[in-house]
Design an enzyme around this catalytic site. Sequence first.
Site, mmCIF file in Angstrom:
data_model
loop_
_atom_site.group_PDB
_atom_site.id
_atom_site.type_symbol
_atom_site.label_atom_id
_atom_site.label_comp_id
_atom_site.label_asym_id
_atom_site.label_seq_id
_atom_site.Cartn_x
_atom_site.Cartn_y
_atom_site.Cartn_z
ATOM 1 N N TYR A 82 -35.359 26.998 -9.387
ATOM 2 C CA TYR A 82 -34.054 27.769 -9.134
ATOM 3 C C TYR A 82 -33.115 27.779 -10.532
ATOM 4 C CZ TYR A 82 -28.968 27.732 -7.373
ATOM 5 O OH TYR A 82 -27.358 27.880 -7.372
ATOM 6 N N HIS A 167 -42.617 25.286 -12.546
ATOM 7 C CA HIS A 167 -42.044 23.821 -13.153
ATOM 8 C C HIS A 167 -42.948 23.805 -14.208
ATOM 9 C CE1 HIS A 167 -39.216 22.800 -10.055
ATOM 10 N NE2 HIS A 167 -40.010 23.438 -9.271
ATOM 11 N N SER A 221 -33.964 -11.577 -18.699
ATOM 12 C CA SER A 221 -34.186 -11.603 -17.760
ATOM 13 C C SER A 221 -36.564 -11.556 -18.224
ATOM 14 C CB SER A 221 -33.895 -10.723 -16.741
ATOM 15 O OG SER A 221 -34.861 -9.697 -17.065
ATOM 16 N N GLY A 223 -37.850 -9.329 -18.090
ATOM 17 C CA GLY A 223 -38.030 -8.222 -18.278
ATOM 18 C C GLY A 223 -37.968 -7.115 -19.465
ATOM 19 N N VAL A 224 -38.456 -5.647 -19.914
ATOM 20 C CA VAL A 224 -38.143 -4.978 -20.211
ATOM 21 C C VAL A 224 -37.123 -4.573 -20.933
ATOM 22 C CG1 VAL A 224 -39.866 -2.920 -21.084
ATOM 23 C CG2 VAL A 224 -40.556 -4.309 -20.100
ATOM 24 N N SER A 226 -34.030 -5.863 -20.839
ATOM 25 C CA SER A 226 -33.757 -6.856 -21.548
ATOM 26 C C SER A 226 -34.278 -7.536 -22.139
ATOM 27 C CB SER A 226 -33.058 -8.284 -20.540
ATOM 28 O OG SER A 226 -33.910 -8.721 -20.384
ATOM 29 N N LYS A 365 -37.187 5.101 -19.886
ATOM 30 C CA LYS A 365 -37.621 3.654 -19.297
ATOM 31 C C LYS A 365 -39.031 3.446 -20.496
ATOM 32 C CE LYS A 365 -38.664 -0.219 -17.206
ATOM 33 N NZ LYS A 365 -37.381 -0.926 -16.782
#
Length: 509
Positions: A82, A167, A221, A223-224, A226, A365
Amino acid sequence: MHQKVLVLDFGGQYNQLIARRVRELGVYCDLLPPEMGVEKIKEYSPIGIIFTGGPNSVYEEASPKIDPAVFSLGIPVLGICYGCQLTAHILGGKVEKAASSEYGKAEVTYLPSPVTEGLPERAVSWMSHTDRITELPAGFTKIASSAHCPYAAFGDIKRKIYGVQFHPEVNHTEYGILILKNFLYNVCGAAGDWTMSNFVADKVAELREKIGNKKVLCAMSGGVDSAVAATLVHRAAGANLTCVFVDHGLLRKNEAEEVMAVFRDGLGMNLIKADAGAVFLEKLGGVTDPEQKRKIIGAEFIRAFEAQSKQIGKVDFLVQGTIYPDVIESGKGKSAVIKTHHNVGGLPSVVDFKEIIEPLRDLFKDEVRKVGLELGLPKSVVMRQPFPGPGLAIRIMGEVTEEKLRIVRDSDFILREEIAKAGLDEKIWQYFTVLTNSKTVGVQGDFRTYEYVLAIRAINSVDAMTADWARIPYELLERIAGRIANEVEHVNRIVYDITSKPPATIEWE
Ligand code: XMP
């Protein structure tokens, strides 16, 4: 200060992917709405601008626009899909509705130009469009074509304005990354100054300056996000950082021990573990509704964290593991609540602090993981698959009990062990077991059994918004099922979930 590229978001599905690709190529970029206007764009001072794709046609009244003045700033522009049609349309070319849409792979023929340097004459690219460009604006030349598109790519080499109908950011486009790299390095003059080691050095210096000798609190936690946020802050604040880890008793096998071993024993962090398992289990007693379970866990989590932080007293800063996709998402409209997500986002109102620090708010991430490795965190922490805040409670259908927790925990452990042994642990995005609320008849050692049905869930995804079920080899599934049936008591039937998202979600509750 590093160089910046501005990615203007016209609403396409690959927009975050474009931004991630630019970052992977060593150039910092932000994804911002085109409505920011030319003055703000000038202020942002990018070395290049990329227009993303989008679902609209340039002829629709409501289609997103851009001030034509953007082309007079002397800043290189690359329009994708677009974005490329919009460029042609604004600058006086012709965009027309094609008789049929073109989705999927197309063979493209390339001509020499600064953005096609190093490409072969022909290669496959990924198309997804209905309109196409049939006449170029003055000053532009063709640099690629396909059977469907006479101008699959074009450019005004003098003004450094380019457009590609396909793309380049998706893997299906061969040499797509090279096209982006050429634009950044050959056209925009990128220096490649966005690296994670630079990021760590700059961020630690910035945090040191900001924190000084003040007190910082972080909810960890395991988790990655934190984990990396806490480690980064720990580099800057040392003993002035206190981390609180709430063990709600809904974690996977050995998880709490691993967190303590890595962060307290290994890194010497001031890490407090709040053992709240018994309270959580009691509050969850008799509760079967998924949303109610989630709400109870969210509320109890805050209560447990609050109790710890009260003992610590007033702190100056609270660390949050917010990452860039959260920042992008929160800037957008609200979508329907599918599930009440539990994370530490609810903490600020209950903790006495002056300011929030979000050291990862500019990172995707994959960049967070790279920073983690840069900081010396073990791969087991950095490459960890996502794990939901409410933990195993939402992988147990119906009431959560000690016994059911043991079943999911032990079966999940076997699944993870076998997936790792097969070398698939970094290839499958997320995998776990789910304990259903159904019992079926079985036969074990000549005896009739009436035990639980357990499900294996394994999916591949890019951003958890959509997911495809993972094609685990049959032999491996057989080995996993055999071990679970033999080693985990009260399970006599194992099924494999072959539903994608949508229509299902990744977790069962
Ligand atoms: P669903 O089940 O919604 O999951 O398709 C999408 C991803 O999010 C994870 N998940 C959560 N993560 N708090 C989290 O931090 C939560 O409450 C939560 N619920 C689901 C899930 O594991 C998957 O990766």
